[in-house]
Design a protein around this motif. Structure first.
Motif, mmCIF file in Angstrom:
data_model
loop_
_atom_site.group_PDB
_atom_site.id
_atom_site.type_symbol
_atom_site.label_atom_id
_atom_site.label_comp_id
_atom_site.label_asym_id
_atom_site.label_seq_id
_atom_site.Cartn_x
_atom_site.Cartn_y
_atom_site.Cartn_z
ATOM 1 N N UNK A 273 36.080 10.057 30.778
ATOM 2 C CA UNK A 273 35.644 10.618 32.272
ATOM 3 C C UNK A 273 36.961 11.154 33.028
ATOM 4 N N UNK A 274 38.109 10.427 32.906
ATOM 5 C CA UNK A 274 39.303 11.055 33.578
ATOM 6 C C UNK A 274 39.666 12.514 33.089
ATOM 7 N N UNK A 275 39.934 12.788 31.820
ATOM 8 C CA UNK A 275 40.190 13.904 31.499
ATOM 9 C C UNK A 275 39.179 15.005 31.733
ATOM 10 N N UNK A 276 37.858 14.598 31.404
ATOM 11 C CA UNK A 276 36.781 15.682 32.074
ATOM 12 C C UNK A 276 36.802 16.070 33.487
ATOM 13 N N UNK A 277 37.149 15.024 34.365
ATOM 14 C CA UNK A 277 37.171 15.144 35.624
ATOM 15 C C UNK A 277 38.442 15.935 35.958
ATOM 16 N N UNK A 278 39.560 15.611 35.455
ATOM 17 C CA UNK A 278 40.740 16.230 35.754
ATOM 18 C C UNK A 278 40.549 17.872 35.391
ATOM 19 N N UNK A 279 40.002 18.020 34.196
ATOM 20 C CA UNK A 279 40.077 19.477 33.823
ATOM 21 C C UNK A 279 39.146 20.358 34.546
ATOM 22 N N UNK A 280 38.073 19.883 35.526
ATOM 23 C CA UNK A 280 37.235 20.337 36.296
ATOM 24 C C UNK A 280 37.901 20.537 37.517
ATOM 25 N N UNK A 281 38.657 19.539 38.202
ATOM 26 C CA UNK A 281 39.428 19.614 39.408
ATOM 27 C C UNK A 281 40.619 20.548 39.242
ATOM 28 N N UNK A 282 41.364 20.541 38.170
ATOM 29 C CA UNK A 282 42.460 21.449 37.823
ATOM 30 C C UNK A 282 42.048 22.863 37.764
ATOM 31 N N UNK A 283 40.717 23.219 37.313
ATOM 32 C CA UNK A 283 39.951 24.141 37.287
ATOM 33 C C UNK A 283 39.590 24.812 38.525
ATOM 34 N N UNK A 284 39.258 24.043 39.262
ATOM 35 C CA UNK A 284 39.198 24.607 40.822
ATOM 36 C C UNK A 284 40.421 25.230 41.635
ATOM 37 N N UNK A 285 41.387 24.388 41.087
ATOM 38 C CA UNK A 285 42.853 24.799 41.804
ATOM 39 C C UNK A 285 43.166 26.256 41.063
ATOM 40 N N UNK A 286 42.956 26.242 39.639
ATOM 41 C CA UNK A 286 43.393 27.184 39.123
ATOM 42 C C UNK A 286 42.751 28.590 39.301
ATOM 43 N N UNK A 287 41.483 28.442 39.423
ATOM 44 C CA UNK A 287 40.780 29.454 40.059
ATOM 45 C C UNK A 287 40.891 30.010 41.473
ATOM 46 N N UNK A 288 41.320 29.096 42.209
ATOM 47 C CA UNK A 288 41.715 29.731 43.710
ATOM 48 C C UNK A 288 43.005 30.515 43.541
ATOM 49 N N UNK A 289 44.000 29.814 42.717
ATOM 50 C CA UNK A 289 45.460 30.593 42.776
ATOM 51 C C UNK A 289 45.349 32.012 41.845
ATOM 52 N N UNK A 290 44.198 32.003 40.947
ATOM 53 C CA UNK A 290 44.114 33.080 39.975
ATOM 54 C C UNK A 290 43.512 34.087 41.116
ATOM 55 N N UNK A 291 42.526 33.843 41.837
ATOM 56 C CA UNK A 291 42.011 34.908 42.788
ATOM 57 C C UNK A 291 42.800 35.544 43.784
ATOM 58 N N UNK A 292 43.672 34.594 44.328
ATOM 59 C CA UNK A 292 44.771 34.978 45.129
ATOM 60 C C UNK A 292 45.906 36.049 44.339
ATOM 61 N N UNK A 293 46.189 35.663 43.120
ATOM 62 C CA UNK A 293 46.958 36.392 42.326
ATOM 63 C C UNK A 293 46.495 37.870 42.160
ATOM 64 N N UNK A 294 45.118 37.718 41.614
ATOM 65 C CA UNK A 294 44.595 39.027 41.185
ATOM 66 C C UNK A 294 44.233 39.817 42.431
ATOM 67 N N UNK A 295 44.109 39.359 43.774
ATOM 68 C CA UNK A 295 43.832 40.275 44.983
ATOM 69 C C UNK A 295 45.140 40.815 45.317
ATOM 70 N N UNK A 296 46.551 40.217 45.051
ATOM 71 C CA UNK A 296 47.418 40.864 45.512
ATOM 72 C C UNK A 296 48.432 41.636 44.541
ATOM 73 N N UNK A 297 48.169 41.400 43.248
ATOM 74 C CA UNK A 297 49.335 42.089 42.367
ATOM 75 C C UNK A 297 49.034 43.374 41.985
ATOM 76 N N UNK A 298 47.895 44.070 42.409
ATOM 77 C CA UNK A 298 47.883 45.377 42.099
ATOM 78 C C UNK A 298 48.769 46.162 42.942
ATOM 79 N N UNK A 299 49.004 45.576 44.244
ATOM 80 C CA UNK A 299 49.830 46.344 44.880
ATOM 81 C C UNK A 299 51.275 46.223 44.578
ATOM 82 N N UNK A 300 52.035 45.097 43.863
ATOM 83 C CA UNK A 300 53.088 44.920 43.464
ATOM 84 C C UNK A 300 53.154 45.592 42.021
#
Ligand code: KDG
Length: 352
Positions: A273-300
């Motif tokens: 249960x811990x590893x399943x929940x951690x993968x989902x929780x970390x996934x929400x964090x990763x998706x948030x960071x990923x969207x921020x990155x994909x939105x800004x890096x074209x300019x870079x």
């Protein structure tokens, strides 16, 4: 009498060996198997987690979040070792290592997973998802979640969908603004037959290749171009070996957080249960960071000298039309039920 004594001695020896060899409840698996490769000397369980992208990428930041949660929630009973940049091999190699039990976690795009479970190629259908919001709804739905269950038949456990993102084309030959501009370009694709045939239908000359070989192939001119989300293009420094970038947005790639089934089955119910929940929780964090990155890096990328070309709706429609025969061709390979199910889920998500 002598035979009887020998039989008794052998039975006693067998009993002693079994009693000494058995693990405790923690180290025994669900079906009584004892842990072997994934345990440290101190008795902690060890998760060796490897990815193909580098340590700057949101995928690695998400993996560090997974490590933080798991080590905290298990009070250190499970340790997570993190590896990036293909240190443990390419996607196929690492996925096979999970099946063998010599590695515990990897997080590939769905495209290479299709070599293990063909239904995952449904996510390689070009222009399937019109937006990240629709992708989120469909991936949380029954059809996509049901595909994760299919991984267990291949000794893999799919704990969560993470995000690679919308894929865009780069190359070193010419700006790509129209479908005609694809003509003859040697484009590296992921190791996935649908991707390969889709780029042929667009007029390109595609080559399947592991991600770990890509930068060198671009640098040496073995291939003219590749396709990945802006975050990967920037953070992997592809701008050093590519001149042109276009917002083709031709595929939305999910990642899948994969765990070795052999390791997962060896965990206690609470640890599962811990590893399943951690993968989902970390996934929400990763998706948030990923969207921020994909939105800004074209300019870079433009600041690093890449020439950006906007694909018009009219030209994108020509690309959609060109790949339709490929989708029909692969429908039976993927499974008509899966294709129809995902397509229905996309329409329902768009209508919400
Ligand atoms: O860690 C994931 C990478 O190895 C790979 O899946 C990234 O999208 C990718 C590609 O183009 O291979």
């Amino acid at each position: 009498m002598k035979k009887l004594m020998t039989l008794f001695a052998l039975s006693l020896l067998a009993f002693v060996l079994v009693a000494c060899g058995g693990g405790d409840s923690e180290s025994e698996g669900q079906n009584g198997e004892n842990e072997s490769a994934s345990e440290s000397e101190g008795g902690e369980k060890v998760i060796r987690a490897g990815i193909g992208l580098n340590s700057e990428h949101p995928q690695y930041k998400g993996l560090l979040k997974f490590k933080e949660i798991v080590e905290k929630e298990t009070d250190g009973a499970i340790k997570v070792e993190t590896y990036h940049s293909g240190q443990l091999g390419d996607d196929r190699t690492m996925t096979e290592a999970l099946q063998l039990g010599t590695q515990e976690v990897t997080i590939p795009s769905t495209a290479p997973i299709a070599n293990f479970v063909p239904e995952f190629s449904v996510f390689d259908i070009p222009f399937l998802f019109p937006s990240e919001e629709v992708a989120d709804k469909v991936l949380a739905g029954d059809v996509a979640q049901g595909l994760l269950k299919k991984l267990e038949e291949k000794d893999l456990v799919g704990l969560a969908y993470w995000e690679n993102g919308f894929r865009d084309l780069t190359n070193s030959v010419r700006p790509v603004k129209t479908i005609e501009d694809f003509e003859g370009l040697k484009i590296r694709t992921m190791e996935n037959d649908l991707h390969l045939e889709a780029f042929k239908a667009l007029g390109a000359n595609p080559t399947p290749m592991a991600f770990t070989e890509l930068f060198t192939a671009l640098q040496q001119g073995t291939v003219d171009g590749q396709e990945n989300p802006y975050a990967t293009i920037y953070l992997e420094k592809f701008y050093e070996v590519q001149d042109y970038v276009s917002n083709t947005h031709h595929v939305y790639s999910p990642f899948v957080f994969l765990m070795s089934k052999q390791f997962y089955d060896g965990l206690s119910k609470e640890q599962q249960e811990i590893v399943r929940s951690a993968a989902k929780e970390a996934g929400k964090h990763q998706i948030k960071l990923n969207r921020e990155a994909n939105a800004k890096y074209l300019k870079n990328l433009q600041e690093e000298g890449m020439e950006y070309s906007e694909i018009s709706d009219e030209e994108r429609q020509k690309m959609v039309d060109a790949v339709q025969p490929v989708i029909e061709e692969f429908k039976s390979d993927i499974g008509a039920e899966t294709v129809d199910g995902i397509m229905k889920a996309v329409e329902e998500a768009k209508a919400e």
